[in-house]
Motif scaffolding. Structure first.
Motif, PDB file in Angstrom:
ATOM      1  N   UNK A  65       2.125  -9.072  28.435  1.00 21.87           N
ATOM      2  CA  UNK A  65       0.976  -9.186  29.324  1.00 21.87           C
ATOM      3  C   UNK A  65       0.675 -10.669  29.532  1.00 21.87           C
ATOM      4  N   UNK A  66       0.473 -11.114  30.772  1.00 23.65           N
ATOM      5  CA  UNK A  66       0.288 -12.552  31.000  1.00 23.65           C
ATOM      6  C   UNK A  66      -1.063 -13.048  30.480  1.00 23.65           C
ATOM      7  N   UNK A  67      -1.017 -14.070  29.642  1.00 25.96           N
ATOM      8  CA  UNK A  67      -2.229 -14.725  29.135  1.00 25.96           C
ATOM      9  C   UNK A  67      -2.027 -16.235  29.247  1.00 25.96           C
ATOM     10  N   UNK A  68      -3.111 -16.955  29.237  1.00 25.59           N
ATOM     11  CA  UNK A  68      -3.053 -18.424  29.237  1.00 25.59           C
ATOM     12  C   UNK A  68      -2.200 -18.980  30.386  1.00 25.59           C
ATOM     13  N   UNK A  69      -2.362 -18.400  31.571  1.00 19.35           N
ATOM     14  CA  UNK A  69      -1.636 -18.867  32.762  1.00 19.35           C
ATOM     15  C   UNK A  69      -0.123 -18.667  32.675  1.00 19.35           C
ATOM     16  N   UNK A 112      -7.584  -4.213  23.768  1.00 24.90           N
ATOM     17  CA  UNK A 112      -7.248  -5.534  23.211  1.00 24.90           C
ATOM     18  C   UNK A 112      -6.738  -5.408  21.776  1.00 24.90           C
ATOM     19  N   UNK A 113      -5.662  -6.131  21.476  1.00 27.83           N
ATOM     20  CA  UNK A 113      -5.177  -6.142  20.097  1.00 27.83           C
ATOM     21  C   UNK A 113      -5.921  -7.217  19.312  1.00 27.83           C
ATOM     22  N   UNK A 114      -5.443  -7.527  18.121  1.00 30.86           N
ATOM     23  CA  UNK A 114      -6.151  -8.487  17.257  1.00 30.86           C
ATOM     24  C   UNK A 114      -6.202  -9.881  17.865  1.00 30.86           C
ATOM     25  N   UNK A 115      -5.340 -10.140  18.846  1.00 34.67           N
ATOM     26  CA  UNK A 115      -5.339 -11.436  19.517  1.00 34.67           C
ATOM     27  C   UNK A 115      -6.041 -11.383  20.874  1.00 34.67           C
ATOM     28  N   UNK A 116      -6.620 -10.219  21.204  1.00 31.95           N
ATOM     29  CA  UNK A 116      -7.309 -10.066  22.474  1.00 31.95           C
ATOM     30  C   UNK A 116      -6.401  -9.770  23.643  1.00 31.95           C
ATOM     31  N   UNK A 117      -5.137  -9.452  23.372  1.00 26.95           N
ATOM     32  CA  UNK A 117      -4.161  -9.187  24.434  1.00 26.95           C
ATOM     33  C   UNK A 117      -4.124  -7.687  24.717  1.00 26.95           C
ATOM     34  N   UNK A 118      -4.219  -7.275  25.985  1.00 23.81           N
ATOM     35  CA  UNK A 118      -4.167  -5.840  26.307  1.00 23.81           C
ATOM     36  C   UNK A 118      -2.870  -5.198  25.808  1.00 23.81           C
ATOM     37  N   UNK A 119      -3.013  -4.070  25.125  1.00 20.62           N
ATOM     38  CA  UNK A 119      -1.894  -3.412  24.465  1.00 20.62           C
ATOM     39  C   UNK A 119      -2.056  -1.896  24.564  1.00 20.62           C
ATOM     40  N   UNK A 120      -0.961  -1.158  24.786  1.00 19.36           N
ATOM     41  CA  UNK A 120      -1.073   0.310  24.760  1.00 19.36           C
ATOM     42  C   UNK A 120      -1.470   0.784  23.361  1.00 19.36           C
TER      43      UNK A 120
END
Length: 204
Positions: A65-69, A112-120
């Protein structure tokens, strides 16, 4: 970029400090890109990816998932899914362990996972035959500079057969040397807005 890389030597404290400084510099440069720049560059990367790797159709393709540009590969994954591919997102199941993967579609519920990244949060586990890996930096020998967690290196080392590892990033991520550590796993190829760069297998 066709020379075969040799295996990296163990990194010392100075090397690790240099890697951290380089990571900060490269991430800051990417974060400085305007949203319209990221969108245009991502579109070019998707086009190169689809044209240069037709074999991705019918395969399980892990991506992030794209994060931080970071480049947004979702349009390419939707196109590949229409041709029979199974896009899959990584899941951190345990610290310092290889990643696991679940299928993704635009309708997949994400949390959001533990790093705030969207995850199934649910779904069957799948094993990717291809990994599209975001990069903060990539050097001339194909070694990737990530965020320092080592998750993708452990994943590449654990999966057999090893998936095709394709780095995805902007041209500004290409550097001469990231000072790879002994555990770093080189990429098979890199895709940027400028095109596709393929690397030779490492030599012992």
């Amino acid at each position: 970029m066709s020379a075969a890389p040799s295996s990296p030597a163990p990194a010392g404290p100075h090397s690790l400090s240099c890697r951290s400084a380089l990571r900060r510099q490269l991430v800051a440069a990417r974060l400085a890109l305007a949203p319209e720049q990221v969108a245009a560059l991502s579109q070019a990367i998707c086009a190169h990816l689809l044209a240069g790797f037709p074999q991705l159709a019918q395969q399980v393709v892990g991506f992030c998932w794209p994060v931080h540009n970071e480049p947004d590969l979702r349009p390419a994954l939707v196109d590949l899914a229409r041709r029979g591919a199974t896009p899959a997102l990584p899941v951190v199941v345990k610290n310092a362990a290889p990643l696991a993967f679940r299928p993704w579609t635009p309708d997949t519920p994400l949390t959001p996972d533990r790093y705030g990244i969207p995850t199934p949060a649910t779904g069957d586990w799948v094993v990717p035959s291809v990994l599209l890996l975001p990069v903060n930096g990539v050097d001339e020998k194909g070694y990737r500079l990530g965020y320092g967690g080592g998750y993708f290196d452990r994943t590449l080392a654990a999966l057999a057969p090893r998936p095709l590892a394709i780095g995805v990033g902007f041209e500004q991520a290409r550097v001469a040397d990231i000072r790879p550590e002994a555990h770093d796993m080189p990429l098979d190829a890199l895709v940027t807005e400028a095109g596709i760069f393929r690397f030779s297998p490492p030599q012992a």
